[in-house]
Design a protein around this motif. Structure first.
Motif, PDB file in Angstrom:
ATOM      1  N   SER A   1       0.839  -1.187   0.000  1.00  0.00           N
ATOM      2  CA  SER A   1       0.000   0.000   0.000  1.00  0.00           C
ATOM      3  C   SER A   1       0.881   1.247   0.000  1.00  0.00           C
ATOM      4  O   SER A   1       1.860   1.333   0.746  1.00  0.00           O
ATOM      5  CB  SER A   1      -0.884   0.003   1.256  1.00  0.00           C
ATOM      6  OG  SER A   1      -1.610   1.203   1.369  1.00  0.00           O
ATOM      7  N   LEU A   2       0.524   2.223  -0.844  1.00  0.00           N
ATOM      8  CA  LEU A   2       1.185   3.522  -0.829  1.00  0.00           C
ATOM      9  C   LEU A   2       0.191   4.550  -0.301  1.00  0.00           C
ATOM     10  O   LEU A   2      -0.907   4.692  -0.842  1.00  0.00           O
ATOM     11  CB  LEU A   2       1.670   3.910  -2.232  1.00  0.00           C
ATOM     12  CG  LEU A   2       2.687   2.964  -2.875  1.00  0.00           C
ATOM     13  CD1 LEU A   2       3.127   3.502  -4.235  1.00  0.00           C
ATOM     14  CD2 LEU A   2       3.906   2.754  -1.974  1.00  0.00           C
ATOM     15  N   ASP A   3       0.583   5.266   0.745  1.00  0.00           N
ATOM     16  CA  ASP A   3      -0.335   6.170   1.429  1.00  0.00           C
ATOM     17  C   ASP A   3       0.346   7.505   1.739  1.00  0.00           C
ATOM     18  O   ASP A   3       1.568   7.560   1.950  1.00  0.00           O
ATOM     19  CB  ASP A   3      -0.809   5.541   2.739  1.00  0.00           C
ATOM     20  CG  ASP A   3      -1.554   4.242   2.506  1.00  0.00           C
ATOM     21  OD1 ASP A   3      -2.723   4.309   2.081  1.00  0.00           O
ATOM     22  OD2 ASP A   3      -0.969   3.168   2.732  1.00  0.00           O
TER      23      ASP A   3
ATOM     24  N   SER B   1      -5.349   1.829  -8.410  1.00  0.00           N
ATOM     25  CA  SER B   1      -4.262   2.114  -9.344  1.00  0.00           C
ATOM     26  C   SER B   1      -3.102   1.208  -8.957  1.00  0.00           C
ATOM     27  O   SER B   1      -2.699   1.198  -7.785  1.00  0.00           O
ATOM     28  CB  SER B   1      -3.829   3.581  -9.258  1.00  0.00           C
ATOM     29  OG  SER B   1      -4.814   4.441  -9.770  1.00  0.00           O
ATOM     30  N   VAL B   2      -2.577   0.450  -9.913  1.00  0.00           N
ATOM     31  CA  VAL B   2      -1.583  -0.568  -9.598  1.00  0.00           C
ATOM     32  C   VAL B   2      -0.286  -0.305 -10.350  1.00  0.00           C
ATOM     33  O   VAL B   2      -0.278  -0.166 -11.575  1.00  0.00           O
ATOM     34  CB  VAL B   2      -2.106  -1.975  -9.937  1.00  0.00           C
ATOM     35  CG1 VAL B   2      -1.027  -3.032  -9.681  1.00  0.00           C
ATOM     36  CG2 VAL B   2      -3.360  -2.296  -9.129  1.00  0.00           C
TER      37      VAL B   2
ATOM     38  N   PRO C   1      10.521  -1.833  -7.864  1.00  0.00           N
ATOM     39  CA  PRO C   1      11.310  -0.746  -8.448  1.00  0.00           C
ATOM     40  C   PRO C   1      10.464   0.430  -8.938  1.00  0.00           C
ATOM     41  O   PRO C   1      10.982   1.544  -9.066  1.00  0.00           O
ATOM     42  CB  PRO C   1      12.040  -1.431  -9.613  1.00  0.00           C
ATOM     43  CG  PRO C   1      12.176  -2.856  -9.169  1.00  0.00           C
ATOM     44  CD  PRO C   1      10.878  -3.145  -8.453  1.00  0.00           C
ATOM     45  N   ASN C   2       9.177   0.189  -9.205  1.00  0.00           N
ATOM     46  CA  ASN C   2       8.292   1.270  -9.655  1.00  0.00           C
ATOM     47  C   ASN C   2       7.538   1.939  -8.508  1.00  0.00           C
ATOM     48  O   ASN C   2       6.745   2.856  -8.744  1.00  0.00           O
ATOM     49  CB  ASN C   2       7.286   0.722 -10.674  1.00  0.00           C
ATOM     50  CG  ASN C   2       7.948   0.359 -11.986  1.00  0.00           C
ATOM     51  OD1 ASN C   2       8.767   1.113 -12.505  1.00  0.00           O
ATOM     52  ND2 ASN C   2       7.607  -0.805 -12.525  1.00  0.00           N
ATOM     53  N   ALA C   3       7.805   1.502  -7.273  1.00  0.00           N
ATOM     54  CA  ALA C   3       7.105   2.086  -6.130  1.00  0.00           C
ATOM     55  C   ALA C   3       7.427   3.568  -5.928  1.00  0.00           C
ATOM     56  O   ALA C   3       6.514   4.362  -5.669  1.00  0.00           O
ATOM     57  CB  ALA C   3       7.410   1.286  -4.863  1.00  0.00           C
TER      58      ALA C   3
ATOM     59  N   LEU D   1      -1.632   1.089  -5.188  1.00  0.00           N
ATOM     60  CA  LEU D   1      -1.001  -0.153  -4.754  1.00  0.00           C
ATOM     61  C   LEU D   1       0.211  -0.463  -5.619  1.00  0.00           C
ATOM     62  O   LEU D   1       0.347   0.022  -6.739  1.00  0.00           O
ATOM     63  CB  LEU D   1      -1.982  -1.315  -4.856  1.00  0.00           C
ATOM     64  CG  LEU D   1      -3.251  -1.256  -4.005  1.00  0.00           C
ATOM     65  CD1 LEU D   1      -4.255  -2.295  -4.495  1.00  0.00           C
ATOM     66  CD2 LEU D   1      -2.924  -1.514  -2.531  1.00  0.00           C
ATOM     67  N   VAL D   2       1.072  -1.322  -5.073  1.00  0.00           N
ATOM     68  CA  VAL D   2       2.167  -1.906  -5.839  1.00  0.00           C
ATOM     69  C   VAL D   2       1.991  -3.405  -5.801  1.00  0.00           C
ATOM     70  O   VAL D   2       1.869  -3.987  -4.709  1.00  0.00           O
ATOM     71  CB  VAL D   2       3.543  -1.513  -5.266  1.00  0.00           C
ATOM     72  CG1 VAL D   2       4.656  -2.203  -6.040  1.00  0.00           C
ATOM     73  CG2 VAL D   2       3.734   0.003  -5.286  1.00  0.00           C
ATOM     74  N   ARG D   3       1.977  -4.028  -6.970  1.00  0.00           N
ATOM     75  CA  ARG D   3       1.944  -5.506  -6.987  1.00  0.00           C
ATOM     76  C   ARG D   3       3.374  -5.994  -6.836  1.00  0.00           C
ATOM     77  O   ARG D   3       4.218  -5.848  -7.749  1.00  0.00           O
ATOM     78  CB  ARG D   3       1.347  -6.018  -8.300  1.00  0.00           C
ATOM     79  CG  ARG D   3       1.008  -7.513  -8.262  1.00  0.00           C
ATOM     80  CD  ARG D   3       0.728  -8.086  -9.643  1.00  0.00           C
ATOM     81  NE  ARG D   3      -0.194  -7.304 -10.400  1.00  0.00           N
ATOM     82  CZ  ARG D   3      -1.532  -7.466 -10.387  1.00  0.00           C
ATOM     83  NH1 ARG D   3      -2.036  -8.417  -9.637  1.00  0.00           N
ATOM     84  NH2 ARG D   3      -2.307  -6.700 -11.119  1.00  0.00           N
ATOM     85  N   VAL D   4       3.671  -6.564  -5.684  1.00  0.00           N
ATOM     86  CA  VAL D   4       5.028  -7.021  -5.386  1.00  0.00           C
ATOM     87  C   VAL D   4       5.297  -8.379  -6.026  1.00  0.00           C
ATOM     88  O   VAL D   4       6.398  -8.654  -6.495  1.00  0.00           O
ATOM     89  CB  VAL D   4       5.242  -7.063  -3.873  1.00  0.00           C
ATOM     90  CG1 VAL D   4       6.653  -7.513  -3.530  1.00  0.00           C
ATOM     91  CG2 VAL D   4       4.955  -5.691  -3.250  1.00  0.00           C
ATOM     92  N   GLY D   5       4.282  -9.239  -6.010  1.00  0.00           N
ATOM     93  CA  GLY D   5       4.445 -10.580  -6.562  1.00  0.00           C
ATOM     94  C   GLY D   5       3.096 -11.203  -6.840  1.00  0.00           C
ATOM     95  O   GLY D   5       2.039 -10.623  -6.536  1.00  0.00           O
ATOM     96  N   PRO D   6       3.075 -12.409  -7.413  1.00  0.00           N
ATOM     97  CA  PRO D   6       1.807 -13.083  -7.737  1.00  0.00           C
ATOM     98  C   PRO D   6       1.053 -13.499  -6.475  1.00  0.00           C
ATOM     99  O   PRO D   6       1.650 -13.709  -5.411  1.00  0.00           O
ATOM    100  CB  PRO D   6       2.252 -14.298  -8.545  1.00  0.00           C
ATOM    101  CG  PRO D   6       3.655 -14.576  -8.075  1.00  0.00           C
ATOM    102  CD  PRO D   6       4.250 -13.232  -7.778  1.00  0.00           C
TER     103      PRO D   6
END
Length: 336
Positions: free
Chosen positions: A45-47, A303-304, A309-311, A328-333
Motif C-alpha cells: 500500500s502507498l499512502d 491504481s496498480v 522498483p516502480n514504487a 497499490l504496488v503488486r510485489v508478486g503473484p
C-alpha cells in the motif's frame, strides 16, 4: 541468497519527493527465528502518511532515517512459520514495508480471507483506508440523515469510502476531486450527489451551488485552499474530521490558515485523528465494511504499479494526485 528487493529512504527529501531520495537494494531473503514467520509480500500500500515519515520532524511516529526501509502496509503469504498462530500458506496483512519478504514475530499481523474480499482490498476498502473512513465519518462526523457531508480527495481510497458510507446513512454527499474523469466516477459509480472539480476556474461558484444548505460534516484529506473554501461554507455546529492535508506535505513553506473565524462563528468542532490510535475499533469496522462490500453497497477502484522498483514513481504520482483510487504496488503473484 539474494532475492529480497527492498526500497530504502536514501535521504530526507527537500520539498517534493524525488526518485533520487530512494535506493533500491537486493538483499538475502531473511530466515525466521523461534516464534517468527517469513512472509512473501504480494501487495504493498502507498499512502500519504509515508511522506510525513520521510521528514525529520516530530510526528505521531518516529521519522525515517537515511538508509532505513520505507514503511508501509502489505498483504502477503506465509512461506515459513515457527509460530503456530500463522500456518504456512495463510494470507496476512501487516506493516512489513517496501520489500519482497519480511520476517515477523506476528505482532501487528492479522490473517485475512481472500474469499471475503480480494487480497488487495485488505489494504483498501476493508483495510486501513476503509477503517479510517468509517471512524472519521461515524465517530467524529456523526452524520444524521439529511446532513450535507463534504469529502475532499473524493475519488481516493479513503474519500470514496467516506462518501459511500455517508449515502448509506441518508446524507447528501458532495465530493471534491481533480478532473472531470474523477468527478464523473464519484457521481456515477460511487453515488455522490455532486462532485466539484478543484481544477475548474469556477470551483467556488460550483461549490456554493452544490451546498445550498451549507456543510454539516467535512471530511478533510487535502488542506490548503480547498479547506479554506469548505470552511467558509460550514453550518452552525458543523463537525470536521481532519484526516490529512496532502496538498501541504511537499511544501517547504506550508500555506497559512485563515479560517478560524468560520470555526468560531459557527461553533464548529475540528478533530484530528490517526486511526492507529484506535485499534480496538478496527474489527467491528472491518466487519461492517466487509458486509457492505459483499452486499454490493461499497465499490472501490485501484491504481496498480507493477514491481517494487516502480514504487517510488508511483508514490510521487500519488502525492501529485495522479492515482485513481487506492494506490497499490503488486510485489508478486497471489500464488506461487
Amino acid at each position: 541468497m539474494s532475492g529480497n528487493i527492498q526500497v530504502l529512504m536514501k535521504q530526507h527529501p527537500t520539498g517534493w519527493v524525488q526518485e533520487s531520495d530512494f535506493e533500491i537494494v537486493d538483499r538475502p531473503i531473511p530466515q525466521p527465528g523461534p516464534g517468527e514467520l517469513l512472509v512473501r509480500n504480494i501487495w504493498l500500500s502507498l499512502d500519504p502518511y509515508m511522506r510525513g515519515a520521510m521528514d525529520p520532524v516530530r510526528s505521531y511516529r518516529a521519522s525515517l532515517k537515511p538508509g532505513e526501509l520505507m514503511i508501509g502496509g502489505s498483504v502477503g503469504q506465509v512461506m515459513q512459520s515457527n509460530n503456530p498462530k500463522f500456518p504456512v500458506g495463510a494470507y496476512v496483512v501487516g506493516y512489513l514495508g517496501w520489500q519482497a519478504y519480511g520476517v515477523s514475530d506476528g505482532t501487528g499481523l492479522n490473517i485475512v480471507d481472500p474469499k471475503i474480499a480480494p487480497l488487495s482490498a485488505w489494504l483498501g476498502v476493508v483495510g486501513m483506508p476503509g477503517v479510517t473512513a468509517h471512524y472519521g465519518l461515524l465517530q467524529i462526523g456523526q452524520p444524521k440523515p439529511g446532513d450535507t457531508v463534504v469529502v475532499s480527495a473524493a475519488s481516493g481510497a479513503v474519500g470514496g469510502t467516506v462518501g459511500q458510507i455517508a449515502k448509506l446513512k441518508g446524507c447528501r454527499v458532495v465530493g471534491i476531486a481533480g478532473g472531470k474523469q474523477k468527478c464523473d466516477y464519484v457521481v456515477n459509480e460511487l453515488g455522490f450527489d455532486a462532485c466539484i472539480d478543484y481544477k475548474a476556474a469556477d470551483m467556488h461558484d460550483q461549490f456554493k451551488a452544490a451546498t445550498p444548505d451549507r456543510v454539516d460534516v467535512y471530511f478533510e484529506n487535502v488542506g490548503g485552499q480547498i479547506m479554506e473554501m469548505v470552511f467558509a461554507r460550514l453550518d452552525t455546529f458543523a463537525r470536521v474530521a481532519l484526516c490529512g492535508i496532502i496538498s501541504q506535505y511537499n511544501l517547504t513553506k506550508p500555506e497559512g490558515f485563515t479560517g478560524m473565524r468560520h470555526l468560531l462563528v459557527n461553533r464548529a468542532s475540528i478533530t484530528g485523528f490517526i486511526i492507529s490510535d484506535h485499534l480496538p475499533y478496527w474489527p467491528g469496522a472491518i466487519g461492517e465494511l466487509a458486509g457492505w462490500l459483499q452486499q454490493g453497497k461499497l465499490k472501490f477502484r485501484e491504481s496498480v504499479a507493477e514491481g517494487l522498483p516502480n514504487a517510488p514513481a508511483a508514490f510521487i504520482g500519488m502525492l501529485a494526485g495522479k492515482n485513481f483510487g487506492k494506490q497499490l504496488v503488486r510485489v508478486g503473484p497471489d500464488t506461487l
